[in-house]
Each structure stands twice: as structure tokens, then as C-alpha cells.
Design a protein around this motif. Structure first.
Motif, mmCIF file in Angstrom:
data_model
loop_
_atom_site.group_PDB
_atom_site.id
_atom_site.type_symbol
_atom_site.label_atom_id
_atom_site.label_comp_id
_atom_site.label_asym_id
_atom_site.label_seq_id
_atom_site.Cartn_x
_atom_site.Cartn_y
_atom_site.Cartn_z
ATOM 1 N N ALA A 94 16.145 42.987 -158.117
ATOM 2 C CA ALA A 94 14.902 42.284 -157.773
ATOM 3 C C ALA A 94 14.372 41.515 -158.985
ATOM 4 C CB ALA A 94 13.859 43.283 -157.268
ATOM 5 N N PHE A 95 14.490 42.128 -160.157
ATOM 6 C CA PHE A 95 14.035 41.470 -161.380
ATOM 7 C C PHE A 95 14.863 40.214 -161.661
ATOM 8 C CE2 PHE A 95 14.896 41.080 -166.013
ATOM 9 C CZ PHE A 95 13.637 40.642 -166.415
ATOM 10 N N VAL A 96 16.185 40.356 -161.629
ATOM 11 C CA VAL A 96 17.071 39.224 -161.919
ATOM 12 C C VAL A 96 16.844 38.089 -160.919
ATOM 13 C CG1 VAL A 96 19.481 38.468 -161.984
ATOM 14 C CG2 VAL A 96 18.842 40.662 -162.964
ATOM 15 N N ASP A 97 16.726 38.454 -159.629
ATOM 16 C CA ASP A 97 16.584 37.444 -158.579
ATOM 17 C C ASP A 97 15.144 36.989 -158.370
ATOM 18 O OD1 ASP A 97 19.257 37.758 -158.233
ATOM 19 O OD2 ASP A 97 19.128 38.976 -156.416
ATOM 20 N N ARG A 98 14.213 37.517 -159.172
ATOM 21 C CA ARG A 98 12.789 37.179 -158.965
ATOM 22 C C ARG A 98 12.403 37.431 -157.508
ATOM 23 N NH1 ARG A 98 14.072 36.840 -164.140
ATOM 24 N NH2 ARG A 98 12.789 35.411 -165.346
ATOM 25 N N ASP A 99 12.826 38.575 -156.973
ATOM 26 C CA ASP A 99 12.668 38.850 -155.541
ATOM 27 C C ASP A 99 11.573 39.910 -155.337
ATOM 28 O OD1 ASP A 99 12.903 39.531 -152.871
ATOM 29 O OD2 ASP A 99 15.091 39.420 -152.862
ATOM 30 N N ALA A 100 10.351 39.438 -155.133
ATOM 31 C CA ALA A 100 9.216 40.355 -154.992
ATOM 32 C C ALA A 100 9.323 41.194 -153.723
ATOM 33 C CB ALA A 100 7.898 39.570 -154.996
ATOM 34 N N GLU A 101 9.917 40.612 -152.672
ATOM 35 C CA GLU A 101 10.053 41.377 -151.425
ATOM 36 C C GLU A 101 11.001 42.553 -151.593
ATOM 37 O OE1 GLU A 101 10.735 39.354 -147.609
ATOM 38 O OE2 GLU A 101 9.622 37.667 -148.485
ATOM 39 N N LEU A 102 12.119 42.279 -152.271
ATOM 40 C CA LEU A 102 13.069 43.371 -152.531
ATOM 41 C C LEU A 102 12.392 44.445 -153.387
ATOM 42 C CD1 LEU A 102 15.962 44.428 -152.214
ATOM 43 C CD2 LEU A 102 16.588 43.202 -154.302
ATOM 44 N N ALA A 103 11.646 44.023 -154.389
ATOM 45 C CA ALA A 103 10.938 44.990 -155.251
ATOM 46 C C ALA A 103 9.998 45.857 -154.411
ATOM 47 C CB ALA A 103 10.166 44.253 -156.339
ATOM 48 N N GLN A 104 9.386 45.220 -153.432
ATOM 49 C CA GLN A 104 8.432 45.924 -152.565
ATOM 50 C C GLN A 104 9.105 47.073 -151.795
ATOM 51 O OE1 GLN A 104 5.007 45.211 -152.214
ATOM 52 N NE2 GLN A 104 4.968 47.066 -150.964
ATOM 53 N N THR A 105 10.411 46.920 -151.478
ATOM 54 C CA THR A 105 11.108 47.970 -150.713
ATOM 55 C C THR A 105 11.214 49.280 -151.502
ATOM 56 O OG1 THR A 105 13.350 47.391 -151.496
ATOM 57 C CG2 THR A 105 12.547 46.222 -149.542
ATOM 58 N N LEU A 106 11.015 49.187 -152.816
ATOM 59 C CA LEU A 106 11.105 50.412 -153.625
ATOM 60 C C LEU A 106 10.036 51.426 -153.233
ATOM 61 C CD1 LEU A 106 11.887 48.847 -157.101
ATOM 62 C CD2 LEU A 106 13.408 50.294 -155.746
ATOM 63 N N ALA A 107 8.920 50.933 -152.682
ATOM 64 C CA ALA A 107 7.847 51.842 -152.273
ATOM 65 C C ALA A 107 8.348 52.840 -151.224
ATOM 66 C CB ALA A 107 6.662 51.050 -151.735
ATOM 67 N N ASP A 108 9.150 52.330 -150.254
ATOM 68 C CA ASP A 108 9.672 53.226 -149.212
ATOM 69 C C ASP A 108 10.641 54.250 -149.789
ATOM 70 O OD1 ASP A 108 8.247 51.954 -147.255
ATOM 71 O OD2 ASP A 108 9.858 50.529 -146.785
ATOM 72 N N ARG A 109 11.499 53.767 -150.678
ATOM 73 C CA ARG A 109 12.468 54.674 -151.293
ATOM 74 C C ARG A 109 11.745 55.736 -152.105
ATOM 75 N NH1 ARG A 109 16.481 55.590 -149.276
ATOM 76 N NH2 ARG A 109 18.140 55.423 -150.813
ATOM 77 N N ASP A 110 10.657 55.350 -152.751
ATOM 78 C CA ASP A 110 9.910 56.327 -153.542
ATOM 79 C C ASP A 110 9.289 57.391 -152.634
ATOM 80 O OD1 ASP A 110 9.076 57.226 -156.145
ATOM 81 O OD2 ASP A 110 7.042 56.645 -155.583
ATOM 82 N N GLU A 119 6.951 47.068 -159.686
ATOM 83 C CA GLU A 119 5.612 46.479 -159.832
ATOM 84 C C GLU A 119 5.603 45.361 -160.866
ATOM 85 O OE1 GLU A 119 2.928 49.719 -160.651
ATOM 86 O OE2 GLU A 119 3.422 50.703 -158.764
ATOM 87 N N TRP A 120 6.351 45.565 -161.968
ATOM 88 C CA TRP A 120 6.385 44.512 -163.002
ATOM 89 C C TRP A 120 7.036 43.246 -162.471
ATOM 90 C CZ3 TRP A 120 2.758 45.367 -165.934
ATOM 91 C CH2 TRP A 120 2.479 46.627 -166.457
ATOM 92 N N THR A 121 8.091 43.443 -161.663
ATOM 93 C CA THR A 121 8.762 42.271 -161.087
ATOM 94 C C THR A 121 7.811 41.510 -160.171
ATOM 95 O OG1 THR A 121 10.958 43.255 -161.273
ATOM 96 C CG2 THR A 121 10.676 41.538 -159.608
ATOM 97 N N ILE A 122 7.066 42.256 -159.337
ATOM 98 C CA ILE A 122 6.104 41.602 -158.446
ATOM 99 C C ILE A 122 5.050 40.854 -159.271
ATOM 100 C CG2 ILE A 122 4.247 42.051 -156.774
ATOM 101 C CD1 ILE A 122 6.009 44.382 -155.727
ATOM 102 N N TYR A 123 4.619 41.483 -160.354
ATOM 103 C CA TYR A 123 3.642 40.842 -161.235
ATOM 104 C C TYR A 123 4.219 39.565 -161.850
ATOM 105 C CZ TYR A 123 1.167 40.063 -165.650
ATOM 106 O OH TYR A 123 0.527 39.498 -166.711
ATOM 107 N N MET A 124 5.463 39.661 -162.291
ATOM 108 C CA MET A 124 6.100 38.496 -162.918
ATOM 109 C C MET A 124 6.189 37.327 -161.936
ATOM 110 S SD MET A 124 9.912 38.381 -164.610
ATOM 111 C CE MET A 124 10.771 38.660 -163.056
ATOM 112 N N VAL A 125 6.568 37.638 -160.693
ATOM 113 C CA VAL A 125 6.781 36.592 -159.690
ATOM 114 C C VAL A 125 5.455 36.051 -159.160
ATOM 115 C CG1 VAL A 125 7.775 36.089 -157.416
ATOM 116 C CG2 VAL A 125 9.010 37.576 -159.011
#
Lengths: 219, 219
Positions: free
Chosen positions: A138-154, A204-210
Motif C-alpha cells: 500500500a505504501f509503495v503503490d500509494r494505495d490508501a484503500e488497500l491500507a484501509q483493509t488492514l483495519a479488518d485484518r487487525d 495509517e501513515w500511508t493514508i496520511y501520506m496519500v
């Protein structure tokens, strides 16, 4: 580094270093859990020894970030990217520390027989590793949506962690001779739960970056 | 902030914000342990609520650090100081998280009777708070020698933590009905040991800021 293009090359090289560090952290988590599962002393020792390398990488990446900011006076978006790298590197380093804690437990238990075959703890480790893969992608691809899926996994991690916790408590209550080892395993499960928390931080950092927006995935 | 003196004023103001945050963290640690000792639910809830404030302070200080670096292109020594503030703020925030963990445990146990009066855990909390005072003073005074003394205090913490750990294990083995609560207290003791680790980090950052040298106090 006299030009803007030099700046973006250095930024990309920084990201590569961060990913390399992410790869080593992933390996540390995997090896520490394997070392515990198999009570494999040499593997546990390797995890502990390799942690110095992670610490060095952290220092190096941080110093490069600060120098890049000072020399190039980046604009808001680039500054946010460098800030994100600075934060992510801290989360990665802490994950490495948790792997070391698990490896130390493996060493502590290395003369003993496990009170039960470990299944859920390695499962927790696998989920954490999958999450780290998603977080870095998600970080490499600047993909905030993918980063968001981490919430479910957590949430899966929190659920599995609670289950492990309850099982170990029951085991201890039913057979007090398991208490010493079971408390060690409780700490291991907690370490893995914390590893997953650090990965949601990375998301969260990736979402912030994007997006420029700080969102709490760990709710 | 057009001048070098403006830069140093902003740096000083940043340090003041960091100290204010340190004060709140110290209060959070103290209150969380008191809440546990007295099973004081409202106090535990206060600690949890106030953590948002710490998170906001962290974000604000970090953003100010990054902007200061970008706008002023500080020289090596000043860059090191800002880097130190950036790292210390992470350690302070993590300490706040540990206080929240302890407060949550206080809430969890709030309907119960404690399996034993808590003496060593509050003692651990007190040492951690003393250490934080020393760590912040060493930072303000640029006193690397004072920061170095944190290593000895951290040894005291490790010693007391091992003792608490052993006592709780014995208690669980002798009386399995204590297991559920004792495991919670084990986690609390671990949280306080981690708080002390973060304070030794703060000492290490101060030594780095003053001498440019990275020294590991946590050996």
C-alpha cells in the motif's frame, strides 16, 4: 543532489531502504515464531543477532531523511512523504524488537517440552506477516484503500489474540504445572498482537501520506 | 521566523512543548498506577480520555519539527537537537500508551478484590517517574552525565520487575484462583518496565544530542 530530480532519486532510494528493512522485519517475525514453535535455539539466536542490523538501518534512514529535509526544503507533499518514512521506520524497528522478545522466549524454553503444540500463535504470526506485506505494498503503490483493509485484518488479530489468551488461562487453571510456560506464551501472543498494531500504524501513515488525513485504523 | 534568532526561539518553544508533554506523561503513569492500586474507575477513565491530548501534542510537535527543518536548514548541531525532539516525542507517546494499558487493566479489575495489596508495582511506577524527571532534566540541561545515570536506575527496574514476576508466578502456582488477575498484573509490571526502557531511550537521545554519539544505556 543539486537538483529537484536528485531529490526525487534520493527519496526513491530512501523508500527502497525502507522496503529492504521491511523485508528483514518480516523475516525476523517469521523466524522468531518458527524458532519458538520448533524450540530451535540457533534460529532464535540468529534473530537476536540480526536485530543490530535493523537498528543500524533505522539510524541510517532517519539521518538521510533529516538531511534530505534540511538540504532540499521539500514542498508540503514531499515533506509528508519523508515524515511518513520517518514514522514507519520507528514502527518497523519496534516490530523487530518484538521479534527479539519472541526469540528470547524461544531460548528460555529451549530445554523444555511445549505444554501444547503451537497452532494459533504461528497463525497469528502468519496474519501479521500477510499484513506487513499489504502495508508495504500500500505504501509503495500509494494505495490508501488497500491500507484501509488492514483495519479488518487487525480485528482478526485481536479476535485470535483473545482466543489464545482465554485458552492459555484455562490451561493454567486446569494444570498449574503449565503456569510458568503459559505466561511466557501469553507474552508472545501479546508481542504478535503489538506487531499487528504497528502494521496498522504503517497503514495509517500511508493514508496520511496519500490523503493528508490522519485516520485511526485501530478502533 | 525570518532570522536565526527566530529559529532558536522556535526551537526553545518546541522544547517547552516537549517538557509539557513529559509532564502529562508523568501524570498519566502516576494516575494509572494509583487507579490500579485503589481500583479507582473514574481516575482510570481520566487517564484513557487524556491520552488523546498526548496524541495531539505528538502530532503538533512533529509537524513543527519537520517545518523547522525545512524552512531553516539548520546546521549539524541544531539538526541533531530537532532529531532528538522527534525521537523523544515518540518515546513519550509510547509511555502514554502504556499508562492507558494499565488504566484499562484497572477498569477490568474494578469489580474485584485485589489478590494482594500492591506494593512493588507502585514502587516500580515511582521509580519510572523519578527516572522521567531525571531524563527530562538531563535533556533541558544538556547534561549527558546525568542522562548516563539512568542506566543504573534501569537496572533497579529490571531487578524489581523480575522479583514481581517471580512472586506472581508463585502466587498463581499456589492458588490457581489468582491466575486470571495475576496475569493482568504481570502485564502491568511489564508495561512499567517498558516505560522505564523508553526513559532510558530518552537518556540515550540526550547523550546523542550533546555528544553526537549513540550509546546504549539498556545493557
Amino acid at each position: 543532489m543539486d537538483t529537484r530530480s536528485g531529490f526525487h532519486e534520493e527519496l526513491e532510494s530512501l523508500e527502497q531502504s525502507l522496503l529492504a528493512m521491511g523485508g528483514l522485519v518480516s523475516q525476523a517475525v517469521r523466524d522468531s515464531v518458527t524458532a519458538l514453535k520448533e524450540l530451535n535455539q540457533p534460529l532464535a539466536e540468529q534473530v537476536i543477532e540480526r536485530d543490530d542490523q535493523l537498528d543500524d538501518m533505522q539510524v541510517e534512514i532517519e539521518n538521510r531523511c533529516l538531511r534530505l529535509i534540511a538540504l532540499q526544503q521539500p514542498m508540503a507533499g514531499d515533506l509528508r512523504t519523508i515524515g511518513t518514512v520517518l514514522k514507519m521506520v520507528t514502527d518497523l524497528e519496534r516490530m523487530g524488537d518484538h521479534a527479539v522478545d519472541i526469540a528470547r522466549t524461544a531460548l528460555k524454553l529451549s530445554g523444555e517440552t511445549l505444554i501444547k503444540p503451537l497452532i494459533d500463535i504461528p497463525r497469528l504470526g502468519e496474519i501479521a506477516q500477510e499484513m506487513l506485506g499489504i502495508g508495504l505494498r500500500a505504501f509503495v503503490d500509494r494505495d490508501a484503500e488497500l491500507a484501509q483493509t488492514l483495519a479488518d485484518r487487525d480485528d482478526d488479530v485481536d479476535h485470535l489474540y483473545s482466543q489464545i489468551f482465554r485458552e492459555l488461562l484455562v490451561l493454567m487453571i486446569e494444570d498449574p504445572s503449565t503456569i510458568r510456560q503459559a505466561t511466557q506464551l501469553l507474552f508472545v501472543a501479546q508481542s504478535l498482537e503489538r506487531v499487528a498494531d504497528h502494521i496498522t500504524n504503517i497503514g495509517e501513515w500511508t493514508i496520511y501520506m496519500v490523503t493528508g488525513e490522519r485516520r485511526d485504523l485501530n478502533l
